[in-house]
Design a protein around this motif. Structure first.
Motif, mmCIF file in Angstrom:
data_model
loop_
_atom_site.group_PDB
_atom_site.id
_atom_site.type_symbol
_atom_site.label_atom_id
_atom_site.label_comp_id
_atom_site.label_asym_id
_atom_site.label_seq_id
_atom_site.Cartn_x
_atom_site.Cartn_y
_atom_site.Cartn_z
ATOM 1 N N VAL A 52 0.820 -1.228 0.000
ATOM 2 C CA VAL A 52 0.000 0.000 0.000
ATOM 3 C C VAL A 52 0.846 1.267 0.000
ATOM 4 N N ASP A 53 2.142 1.128 0.192
ATOM 5 C CA ASP A 53 3.047 2.281 0.232
ATOM 6 C C ASP A 53 4.144 2.062 -0.799
ATOM 7 N N LEU A 90 13.889 7.426 0.048
ATOM 8 C CA LEU A 90 14.052 5.980 0.027
ATOM 9 C C LEU A 90 12.888 5.270 0.702
ATOM 10 N N TYR A 91 12.272 5.932 1.672
ATOM 11 C CA TYR A 91 11.101 5.379 2.353
ATOM 12 C C TYR A 91 10.256 6.542 2.849
ATOM 13 N N ARG A 92 9.082 6.263 3.337
ATOM 14 C CA ARG A 92 8.081 7.299 3.592
ATOM 15 C C ARG A 92 8.555 8.360 4.584
ATOM 16 N N GLN A 99 13.784 11.798 5.593
ATOM 17 C CA GLN A 99 13.936 13.251 5.496
ATOM 18 C C GLN A 99 15.318 13.662 5.010
ATOM 19 N N LEU A 100 16.180 12.675 4.714
ATOM 20 C CA LEU A 100 17.565 12.980 4.347
ATOM 21 C C LEU A 100 17.800 12.956 2.838
ATOM 22 N N THR A 101 17.378 11.886 2.182
ATOM 23 C CA THR A 101 17.667 11.708 0.757
ATOM 24 C C THR A 101 17.193 12.899 -0.075
ATOM 25 N N GLY A 102 18.078 13.386 -0.919
ATOM 26 C CA GLY A 102 17.733 14.500 -1.809
ATOM 27 C C GLY A 102 18.043 15.871 -1.263
#
Length: 269
Positions: A86-87, A220-222, A225-228
């Motif tokens: 679902v995610d 990478l996951y919901r 807050q770090l990636t990008g």
């Protein structure tokens, strides 16, 4: 294309997300993304745990309990996401690895791949790769030896994986900017001070990008807050026409050896 900071960020985050968890299923939606038959791939991967995740250059290596490795190269357009039924991103997934409470989606593997290899085969894949620029062993002396009598352009050489592993289009521009050297300069034109500055800038830019999570747009996951985080902190990359934060000159984009190249004509010499 993901470079060293992006892949190292993935390695660190995935080590917390999927390492030591049993693989309960593998779905292959695109056989060209793997290197063996689907049944063989599934038989050697399902039931295994990922004992360790390593990185070499722009590659990730998932070490399985049975001593096989999954060698990942995302190439252009590839990405990953840890989610569930679902995610998950509304994009085509070429490979899906199921864990007890999550799924690892490999997305955009049109040029990239996830290959099942032995330890020896992985070592063979890496035999021509250059040194890791963030290793302690990568010293100024090593850098000077690598340069040797090179006469090519800085950017062209920096993106060569046989020269140094992990630097690509984005960070070659960022490194040259930080060093205040034009990316089209030639190695044999550099004086000792410029060589030292370039070496220092390699370390600084890659570490800074890693701390900021690299420039991949999708988390990478919901709750990631770090990636990008590097996207909004690029010095020159993808900032054509914007003002240089160091000297106020407009940033220029050119094509250099068939690659897009960004630099500031005001403070890069």
């Amino acid at each position: 294309m993901p470079e060293l900071p992006e892949m190292e960020n993935y390695r660190r985050l995935l080590s917390k997300q999927v390492q030591h968890k049993p693989i309960v299923n593998v779905t292959i939606n695109r056989e060209k993304s793997i290197n063996v038959g689907v049944v063989e791939f599934q038989n050697k991967v399902i039931g295994q745990t990922i004992s360790k995740i390593e990185r070499r250059g722009k590659h990730l290596i998932f070490n399985l309990q049975n001593d096989y490795r999954l060698l990942l190269h995302l190439m252009l357009g590839g990405t990953m996401y840890v989610g569930s039924e679902v995610d998950q991103p509304k994009r085509t997934k070429q490979v899906i690895i199921d864990f007890p409470n999550s799924e690892l989606f490999f997305i955009g593997l049109r040029l990239g791949y996830l290959h099942l290899l032995t330890k020896e085969e992985v070592e063979q894949e890496f035999k021509d790769l250059g040194p890791e620029p963030l290793d302690e062993q990568f010293s100024l002396e090593v850098f000077k030896e690598l340069i040797g009598n090179k006469k090519g352009k800085l950017k062209t050489t920096l993106v060569d994986q046989k020269f140094i592993a992990g630097i690509g289009n984005c960070y070659s521009d960022e490194i040259c900017y930080h060093a205040q050297i034009l990316p089209m300069r030639k190695w044999n034109e550099l004086d000792d001070k410029e060589v030292r500055q370039l070496f220092s800038s390699i370390k600084f830019v890659l570490n800074r990008a890693l701390e900021l999570g690299g420039y991949m747009e999708m988390p990478l996951y919901r709750m990631d807050q770090l990636t990008g985080g590097y996207n909004e902190n690029c010095f020159v990359y993808d900032r054509e026409g914007e003002t240089c934060s160091r000297c106020g000159t407009n940033i220029i984009k050119i094509e250099l050896s068939s690659r897009k190249c960004f630099y500031c004509p005001g403070c890069q010499l």
